[in-house]
Each structure stands twice: as structure tokens, then as C-alpha cells.
Design a protein around this motif. Structure first.
Motif, mmCIF file in Angstrom:
data_model
loop_
_atom_site.group_PDB
_atom_site.id
_atom_site.type_symbol
_atom_site.label_atom_id
_atom_site.label_comp_id
_atom_site.label_asym_id
_atom_site.label_seq_id
_atom_site.Cartn_x
_atom_site.Cartn_y
_atom_site.Cartn_z
ATOM 1 N N THR A 149 -2.710 7.728 -10.083
ATOM 2 C CA THR A 149 -3.989 7.907 -10.180
ATOM 3 C C THR A 149 -5.182 6.662 -10.094
ATOM 4 O O THR A 149 -6.146 6.614 -9.725
ATOM 5 C CB THR A 149 -4.123 8.591 -11.756
ATOM 6 O OG1 THR A 149 -5.409 8.746 -12.194
ATOM 7 C CG2 THR A 149 -3.900 7.622 -12.875
ATOM 8 N N ASN A 150 -4.396 5.471 -10.211
ATOM 9 C CA ASN A 150 -5.255 4.325 -10.258
ATOM 10 C C ASN A 150 -5.576 4.098 -8.698
ATOM 11 O O ASN A 150 -6.902 3.865 -8.570
ATOM 12 C CB ASN A 150 -4.316 3.037 -10.632
ATOM 13 C CG ASN A 150 -4.146 3.171 -12.299
ATOM 14 O OD1 ASN A 150 -4.940 3.241 -12.987
ATOM 15 N ND2 ASN A 150 -3.147 2.228 -12.504
ATOM 16 N N LEU A 151 -4.824 4.443 -7.934
ATOM 17 C CA LEU A 151 -5.077 4.045 -6.465
ATOM 18 C C LEU A 151 -6.152 5.378 -5.990
ATOM 19 O O LEU A 151 -7.000 5.137 -5.303
ATOM 20 C CB LEU A 151 -3.934 4.210 -5.514
ATOM 21 C CG LEU A 151 -2.939 2.998 -5.626
ATOM 22 C CD1 LEU A 151 -1.513 3.408 -4.962
ATOM 23 C CD2 LEU A 151 -3.768 1.893 -4.901
ATOM 24 N N LYS A 156 -8.039 11.251 0.633
ATOM 25 C CA LYS A 156 -6.910 10.259 0.325
ATOM 26 C C LYS A 156 -6.938 10.585 -1.456
ATOM 27 O O LYS A 156 -5.741 10.824 -1.901
ATOM 28 C CB LYS A 156 -7.273 8.921 0.630
ATOM 29 C CG LYS A 156 -5.662 8.104 0.495
ATOM 30 C CD LYS A 156 -4.790 8.423 1.261
ATOM 31 C CE LYS A 156 -3.397 7.761 1.181
ATOM 32 N NZ LYS A 156 -2.338 8.080 1.968
ATOM 33 N N ALA A 157 -7.981 10.597 -1.991
ATOM 34 C CA ALA A 157 -8.029 10.717 -3.425
ATOM 35 C C ALA A 157 -7.342 11.867 -3.710
ATOM 36 O O ALA A 157 -6.712 11.745 -4.871
ATOM 37 C CB ALA A 157 -9.471 10.258 -4.015
ATOM 38 N N LEU A 158 -8.049 12.800 -3.354
ATOM 39 C CA LEU A 158 -7.366 14.094 -3.718
ATOM 40 C C LEU A 158 -6.017 14.230 -3.504
ATOM 41 O O LEU A 158 -5.287 14.979 -4.344
ATOM 42 C CB LEU A 158 -8.328 15.193 -2.906
ATOM 43 C CG LEU A 158 -7.852 16.737 -3.009
ATOM 44 C CD1 LEU A 158 -8.507 17.018 -4.510
ATOM 45 C CD2 LEU A 158 -8.744 17.380 -2.011
ATOM 46 N N GLU A 159 -5.469 13.715 -2.508
ATOM 47 C CA GLU A 159 -3.951 13.921 -2.122
ATOM 48 C C GLU A 159 -3.084 13.018 -3.346
ATOM 49 O O GLU A 159 -2.154 13.502 -3.885
ATOM 50 C CB GLU A 159 -3.460 13.196 -0.798
ATOM 51 C CG GLU A 159 -2.188 12.965 -0.690
ATOM 52 C CD GLU A 159 -1.854 12.068 0.419
ATOM 53 O OE1 GLU A 159 -0.690 11.497 0.574
ATOM 54 O OE2 GLU A 159 -2.688 11.768 1.335
ATOM 55 N N TYR A 160 -3.653 11.925 -3.950
ATOM 56 C CA TYR A 160 -2.936 11.056 -4.825
ATOM 57 C C TYR A 160 -3.514 11.979 -6.236
ATOM 58 O O TYR A 160 -2.367 11.822 -7.145
ATOM 59 C CB TYR A 160 -3.616 9.664 -4.773
ATOM 60 C CG TYR A 160 -3.022 8.772 -3.852
ATOM 61 C CD1 TYR A 160 -2.631 9.356 -2.758
ATOM 62 C CD2 TYR A 160 -2.611 7.455 -4.073
ATOM 63 C CE1 TYR A 160 -1.751 8.674 -1.686
ATOM 64 C CE2 TYR A 160 -1.769 6.663 -3.344
ATOM 65 C CZ TYR A 160 -1.404 7.513 -2.042
ATOM 66 O OH TYR A 160 -0.895 6.428 -1.324
ATOM 67 N N TYR A 161 -4.433 12.413 -6.378
ATOM 68 C CA TYR A 161 -4.826 12.995 -7.749
ATOM 69 C C TYR A 161 -3.706 14.383 -7.881
ATOM 70 O O TYR A 161 -3.190 14.688 -9.044
ATOM 71 C CB TYR A 161 -6.325 13.417 -7.834
ATOM 72 C CG TYR A 161 -7.218 12.423 -8.196
ATOM 73 C CD1 TYR A 161 -6.899 11.721 -9.478
ATOM 74 C CD2 TYR A 161 -8.257 12.291 -7.525
ATOM 75 C CE1 TYR A 161 -7.800 10.558 -9.689
ATOM 76 C CE2 TYR A 161 -9.465 11.362 -7.855
ATOM 77 C CZ TYR A 161 -9.013 10.460 -8.911
ATOM 78 O OH TYR A 161 -10.008 9.640 -9.412
#
Length: 223
Positions: free
Chosen positions: A118-120, A132-137
Motif C-alpha cells: 500500500t505504501n508503494l 501499477k497502483a491498482l495492481e499493488y492495492y
């Protein structure tokens, strides 16, 4: 010290923390000293004295490295990343978050891995790298769901819904925003409801349901 830190009285909190640090030095308890520097850094961060926050997190980090405390080092990197994120220095924030994330994976710290995602993701989101944000969330949501961290689950749904909304993926956004709204209501996370209601209002407006959009906009204003 912790009690005063909780109410953001940095002066009194750190007065106690520094007194404790003096005692920790006297008995040469390096583990406890590193934790105290960490507390001091967090307290300064809470009142936006970021230069002092960084100074004390670095002191904590130095001790943890010397003690080969991998988990502690990972936490210090996360805390430093959070300070630089607050300063909007996203390059340094990402660097510290990535170092923390790598250690969490190496020592298989499930909680550290979850919050590393979530930090990234938060940095990728700010940078506008929504895929990329969606993948990590999504990875974050999967892990915190297994850990049953309710507020973290809400946050994951909220951010995924927000990105879906930005990408015009209304059908995908709807269940996530709805879930975030239900959890905020059920668990009385009142501080979350303003932004979630605004997301709901935006979603309903884009779906052409202006009456419902107005209802949620008014709820956001109320909260």
C-alpha cells in the motif's frame, strides 16, 4: 510519553522519551534506545517537525542496523518513507518504501509485505501510474483481508474504487466504493465517510443518476 504523543503534545511526550533515552544509554539497552528514537521520530512527525523526525528515525535506524535487527530496519525505512511522503519528496519516499518492502519479503513478514504494497501503491497513485497502483492495492487488499484488518480492508476497497473511477471503469468501481461505504458505516469510521461519500456522488453522477449523486454529496457535506 506514549500517552502525550497520542494527543499530539510533542513537547511533553518527547520530554519523557528523552528522559527514558538517557536511562537506556546509562544501562546500555540499545534495543530499547532504538525504539525510543523511533517514538521520538513519530512524535515529531505527528506535529510536522519533519527535520527532527528524520534525525531521530535515522538514529533509530543506525542502532537497528548495528544490531542486525531486520524487522526493525524495515520499520525504520517505512517511517522515513512516510516522512518524505508527507514532504512530497516521492522519489525518496519510494526509495525507502522499496527497501522496507524488500526486507519484509526476505523475512516473510506478512504485515510488512501488506503495508509495503500500500505504501508503494500510494506513491504510484500520486505519480499517476494508476495501473501499477491498482495492481499493488489489489495485492494489499488480498493480504489484509486474510489478516482481517478491517480499516485496511476498507482502505483497499476505497482506493481501488477511486482508481476504477478515474479510469472510467464504473462497473468495477461500484462494488468497491459500496463496500468501503458499508464498512465505514458499520464500524463507525466517521473520518472516512466524507471522502467515500464524495466518491459515491462522483460515481452516481457519471452513471447519470443525479438524484443519488446529490444525496451522497449532501451526506459528504454533513460528515
Amino acid at each position: 510519553g506514549c500517552a502525550y504523543s497520542e494527543i499530539n503534545d510533542a513537547k511533553l511526550a518527547n520530554q519523557y522519551f528523552f528522559d527514558a533515552a538517557t536511562l537506556a544509554k546509562k544501562i546500555d539497552d540499545q534495543r530499547y534506545l532504538s525504539n525510543l528514537y523511533n517514538n521520538i521520530g513519530l512524535t515529531y512527525g505527528n506535529v510536522q517537525q519533519f527535520d527532527k523526525s528524520i534525525e531521530n528515525h535515522l538514529k533509530s535506524l543506525e542502532i537497528k542496523k548495528h544490531r542486525n535487527d531486520s524487522l526493525g530496519v524495515s520499520i525504520s525505512y517505512t517511517n522515513l518513507g512516510a516522512v518524505y511522503y508527507s514532504l512530497k519528496d516521492y522519489v525518496k519516499a519510494k526509495d525507502y518504501f522499496e527497501q522496507s518492502f524488500a526486507i519484509s519479503q526476505e523475512i516473510n513478514d506478512k504485515e510488512g509485505i501488506a503495508f509495503g504494497y500500500t505504501n508503494l501503491a500510494d506513491v504510484y497513485f500520486i505519480e499517476g501510474d494508476y495501473p501499477k497502483a491498482l495492481e499493488y492495492y489489489r495485492k494489499y487488499l488480498e493480504l489484509v483481508s486474510a489478516l482481517k484488518y478491517n480499516h485496511s480492508i476498507l482502505y483497499g476497497h476505497k482506493k481501488i474504487g477511486e482508481i476504477n473511477l478515474k479510469l472510467g471503469e464504473l462497473e468495477e468501481a461500484n462494488p468497491h466504493i459500496q463496500k468501503a461505504y458499508e464498512m465505514a458505516t458499520d464500524f463507525n469510521y466517521t473520518w472516512e465517510l466524507t471522502n467515500i461519500c464524495l466518491l459515491y456522488a462522483d460515481l452516481k453522477a457519471k452513471q447519470g443518476d443525479n438524484d443519488e449523486a446529490l444525496v451522497f454529496a449532501q451526506k459528504a457535506l454533513k460528515h
